[in-house]
Each structure stands twice: as structure tokens, then as C-alpha cells.
Design a protein around this motif. Structure first.
Motif, PDB file in Angstrom:
ATOM      1  N   GLU A 242       0.830  -1.209   0.000  1.00 46.80           N
ATOM      2  CA  GLU A 242       0.000   0.000   0.000  1.00 46.80           C
ATOM      3  C   GLU A 242       0.861   1.254   0.000  1.00 46.80           C
ATOM      4  O   GLU A 242       0.575   2.218  -0.711  1.00 46.80           O
ATOM      5  CB  GLU A 242      -0.952  -0.008   1.192  1.00 46.80           C
ATOM      6  CG  GLU A 242      -2.035  -1.069   1.115  1.00 46.80           C
ATOM      7  CD  GLU A 242      -2.871  -0.976  -0.148  1.00 46.80           C
ATOM      8  OE1 GLU A 242      -3.309   0.142  -0.502  1.00 46.80           O
ATOM      9  OE2 GLU A 242      -3.087  -2.021  -0.788  1.00 46.80           O
ATOM     10  N   LYS A 243       1.912   1.235   0.813  1.00 48.45           N
ATOM     11  CA  LYS A 243       2.798   2.392   0.940  1.00 48.45           C
ATOM     12  C   LYS A 243       3.482   2.744  -0.378  1.00 48.45           C
ATOM     13  O   LYS A 243       3.608   3.919  -0.720  1.00 48.45           O
ATOM     14  CB  LYS A 243       3.850   2.095   2.017  1.00 48.45           C
ATOM     15  CG  LYS A 243       4.909   3.159   2.180  1.00 48.45           C
ATOM     16  CD  LYS A 243       5.913   2.709   3.242  1.00 48.45           C
ATOM     17  CE  LYS A 243       7.149   3.555   3.240  1.00 48.45           C
ATOM     18  NZ  LYS A 243       8.145   3.071   4.203  1.00 48.45           N
ATOM     19  N   ILE A 244       3.917   1.730  -1.116  1.00 43.98           N
ATOM     20  CA  ILE A 244       4.681   2.001  -2.348  1.00 43.98           C
ATOM     21  C   ILE A 244       3.824   2.053  -3.604  1.00 43.98           C
ATOM     22  O   ILE A 244       4.340   2.381  -4.672  1.00 43.98           O
ATOM     23  CB  ILE A 244       5.847   1.008  -2.535  1.00 43.98           C
ATOM     24  CG1 ILE A 244       5.332  -0.409  -2.829  1.00 43.98           C
ATOM     25  CG2 ILE A 244       6.802   1.060  -1.347  1.00 43.98           C
ATOM     26  CD1 ILE A 244       6.413  -1.374  -3.254  1.00 43.98           C
ATOM     27  N   ALA A 245       2.537   1.768  -3.488  1.00 42.79           N
ATOM     28  CA  ALA A 245       1.667   1.754  -4.680  1.00 42.79           C
ATOM     29  C   ALA A 245       1.769   3.042  -5.496  1.00 42.79           C
ATOM     30  O   ALA A 245       1.928   2.980  -6.726  1.00 42.79           O
ATOM     31  CB  ALA A 245       0.224   1.466  -4.285  1.00 42.79           C
ATOM     32  N   PRO A 246       1.720   4.227  -4.873  1.00 42.60           N
ATOM     33  CA  PRO A 246       1.851   5.450  -5.672  1.00 42.60           C
ATOM     34  C   PRO A 246       3.221   5.553  -6.359  1.00 42.60           C
ATOM     35  O   PRO A 246       3.315   6.023  -7.497  1.00 42.60           O
ATOM     36  CB  PRO A 246       1.669   6.580  -4.652  1.00 42.60           C
ATOM     37  CG  PRO A 246       0.928   5.967  -3.516  1.00 42.60           C
ATOM     38  CD  PRO A 246       1.392   4.541  -3.462  1.00 42.60           C
ATOM     39  N   ALA A 247       4.274   5.084  -5.695  1.00 40.90           N
ATOM     40  CA  ALA A 247       5.615   5.133  -6.282  1.00 40.90           C
ATOM     41  C   ALA A 247       5.730   4.176  -7.470  1.00 40.90           C
ATOM     42  O   ALA A 247       6.347   4.507  -8.488  1.00 40.90           O
ATOM     43  CB  ALA A 247       6.666   4.789  -5.225  1.00 40.90           C
ATOM     44  N   VAL A 248       5.128   3.013  -7.346  1.00 40.29           N
ATOM     45  CA  VAL A 248       5.150   2.037  -8.445  1.00 40.29           C
ATOM     46  C   VAL A 248       4.393   2.606  -9.645  1.00 40.29           C
ATOM     47  O   VAL A 248       4.855   2.514 -10.788  1.00 40.29           O
ATOM     48  CB  VAL A 248       4.562   0.683  -7.998  1.00 40.29           C
ATOM     49  CG1 VAL A 248       4.397  -0.262  -9.178  1.00 40.29           C
ATOM     50  CG2 VAL A 248       5.456   0.041  -6.925  1.00 40.29           C
ATOM     51  N   GLU A 249       3.259   3.219  -9.381  1.00 42.78           N
ATOM     52  CA  GLU A 249       2.473   3.835 -10.472  1.00 42.78           C
ATOM     53  C   GLU A 249       3.257   4.973 -11.115  1.00 42.78           C
ATOM     54  O   GLU A 249       3.281   5.112 -12.347  1.00 42.78           O
ATOM     55  CB  GLU A 249       1.129   4.330  -9.930  1.00 42.78           C
ATOM     56  CG  GLU A 249       0.179   4.785 -11.007  1.00 42.78           C
ATOM     57  CD  GLU A 249      -0.144   3.711 -12.042  1.00 42.78           C
ATOM     58  OE1 GLU A 249      -0.289   4.082 -13.232  1.00 42.78           O
ATOM     59  OE2 GLU A 249      -0.245   2.529 -11.697  1.00 42.78           O
ATOM     60  N   ALA A 250       3.911   5.789 -10.303  1.00 41.91           N
ATOM     61  CA  ALA A 250       4.729   6.889 -10.843  1.00 41.91           C
ATOM     62  C   ALA A 250       5.858   6.343 -11.709  1.00 41.91           C
ATOM     63  O   ALA A 250       6.152   6.897 -12.777  1.00 41.91           O
ATOM     64  CB  ALA A 250       5.296   7.733  -9.693  1.00 41.91           C
ATOM     65  N   ALA A 251       6.472   5.253 -11.271  1.00 41.31           N
ATOM     66  CA  ALA A 251       7.558   4.651 -12.044  1.00 41.31           C
ATOM     67  C   ALA A 251       7.068   4.207 -13.416  1.00 41.31           C
ATOM     68  O   ALA A 251       7.748   4.420 -14.431  1.00 41.31           O
ATOM     69  CB  ALA A 251       8.164   3.466 -11.284  1.00 41.31           C
ATOM     70  N   GLN A 252       5.871   3.621 -13.463  1.00 37.63           N
ATOM     71  CA  GLN A 252       5.329   3.166 -14.744  1.00 37.63           C
ATOM     72  C   GLN A 252       5.126   4.355 -15.698  1.00 37.63           C
ATOM     73  O   GLN A 252       5.425   4.269 -16.889  1.00 37.63           O
ATOM     74  CB  GLN A 252       3.996   2.425 -14.545  1.00 37.63           C
ATOM     75  CG  GLN A 252       4.042   1.280 -13.546  1.00 37.63           C
ATOM     76  CD  GLN A 252       5.228   0.355 -13.688  1.00 37.63           C
ATOM     77  OE1 GLN A 252       5.418  -0.282 -14.709  1.00 37.63           O
ATOM     78  NE2 GLN A 252       6.038   0.281 -12.642  1.00 37.63           N
ATOM     79  N   LYS A 253       4.634   5.450 -15.151  1.00 33.12           N
ATOM     80  CA  LYS A 253       4.412   6.643 -15.978  1.00 33.12           C
ATOM     81  C   LYS A 253       5.729   7.236 -16.466  1.00 33.12           C
ATOM     82  O   LYS A 253       5.839   7.661 -17.615  1.00 33.12           O
ATOM     83  CB  LYS A 253       3.605   7.683 -15.198  1.00 33.12           C
ATOM     84  CG  LYS A 253       2.166   7.277 -15.018  1.00 33.12           C
ATOM     85  CD  LYS A 253       1.381   8.298 -14.233  1.00 33.12           C
ATOM     86  CE  LYS A 253      -0.051   7.812 -14.081  1.00 33.12           C
ATOM     87  NZ  LYS A 253      -0.802   8.612 -13.138  1.00 33.12           N
TER      88      LYS A 253
END
Length: 159
Positions: free
Chosen positions: A105-116
Motif C-alpha cells: 500500500e505504501k509504495i503503490a503510488p511510487a510504483v504507479e509513478a515509475a510506470q508513468k
């Protein structure tokens, strides 16, 4: 002979280098040291509670030897737990712990940002087409891999 910069193998390798660097930078900034492989294993285990290591390896296209080390590290970090299988006493089921859920949950936004970030040189339509073509190319050669993807996704792709 074509220049190396025009060869798919070279470009895919370069993209993989960038993808790992971007993932690690974004996830690291979010306060985690999960690697892309550890993330894939943990996310797949969350999607399939009670999965065994062999099936997990097939789902994320990793060989059985590599997945053992990945799972060992996730267990050591407290993110995964091995439990004896009710169906087969020789096998272990994998379950994501509360700490594992929290880190995902904590890294979900970071993982999504990485994909973008990985696709930022493309328009939205180009990114969708790139992903469609990349998936199609990977699916066409899946069985040539040392660790082919196995499971529902791979079976769907083969239809």
C-alpha cells in the motif's frame, strides 16, 4: 548488419536497465528497498493467497531457483510467510503478512509513478499501443524463455 541501436534485443535490454533504475529510485524515495522482482512476487502472492512457490514462479516468469531466493528475502523482511500446505505436506503456501500488505500500500503510488516515468516519452495512445505490442511480442516468444510465464495470463495469451 544493422546498428545495435536498431536491434530489439539491445533496446529491450536498455529499457530494462532504465525500468529497474526508475523503479528503484521511485520506490526508494517512498522508503522501501523492494526490488522489481520482490514487488512482482509480493503482489502476485497477494492476488493468490496460499500460492506455492512453483506456481508463483510461473506467474511472474522466474525460474524456480531464483524465486526461492526472492521468497526467502521476503520472508526474512517479514512481508511473506510460509505455511504448511493442507493439501500437500511437502509443499508450503505463501501468504502476505500485515507488514507485506502495508508495504504494498505504501509504495503503490511510487510504483504507479515509475510506470508513468518509463513511458513519458510517449503520448497516451502511443503508450497504450507500445504496451499492446510489447505484450504481443513477449507472448509470441514466451515458450523460448528459460522461465516461461505460466498460469491464466499465459494461457489466455496463447488463445
Amino acid at each position: 548488419m544493422r546498428d545495435v541501436d536498431e536491434m530489439p534485443g539491445h533496446l529491450v535490454r536498455r529499457f530494462q536497465q532504465v525500468a529497474v533504475a526508475v523503479f528503484q529510485a521511485e520506490v526508494g524515495a517512498a522508503g522501501s528497498d523492494l526490488t522489481p522482482v520482490q514487488f512482482a512476487a509480493l503482489a502476485a502472492a497477494r492476488s493468490a493467497p496460499g500460492i506455492d512457490q512453483k506456481t508463483l514462479a510461473g506467474l511472474i516468469a522466474y525460474d524456480r531457483t531464483t524465486i526461492t531466493g526472492v521468497v526467502d528475502r521476503l520472508v526474512h523482511k517479514g512481508f511473506l510467510e510460509r505455511r504448511a500446505s493442507a493439501k500437500d505436506r511437502r509443499a508450503h503456501e505463501l501468504h502476505v503478512t500485515a507488514e507485506g500488505e502495508a508495504v504494498l500500500e505504501k509504495i503503490a503510488p511510487a510504483v504507479e509513478a515509475a510506470q508513468k516515468i518509463m513511458l513519458r516519452g510517449l503520448s497516451e495512445d502511443e503508450a497504450a499501443e507500445f504496451m499492446r505490442l510489447l505484450a504481443k511480442a513477449v507472448e509470441a516468444v514466451n515458450d523460448l524463455s528459460r522461465a516461461p510465464m505460466r498460469g491464466a495470463k499465459a494461457e489466455e495469451a496463447g488463445k
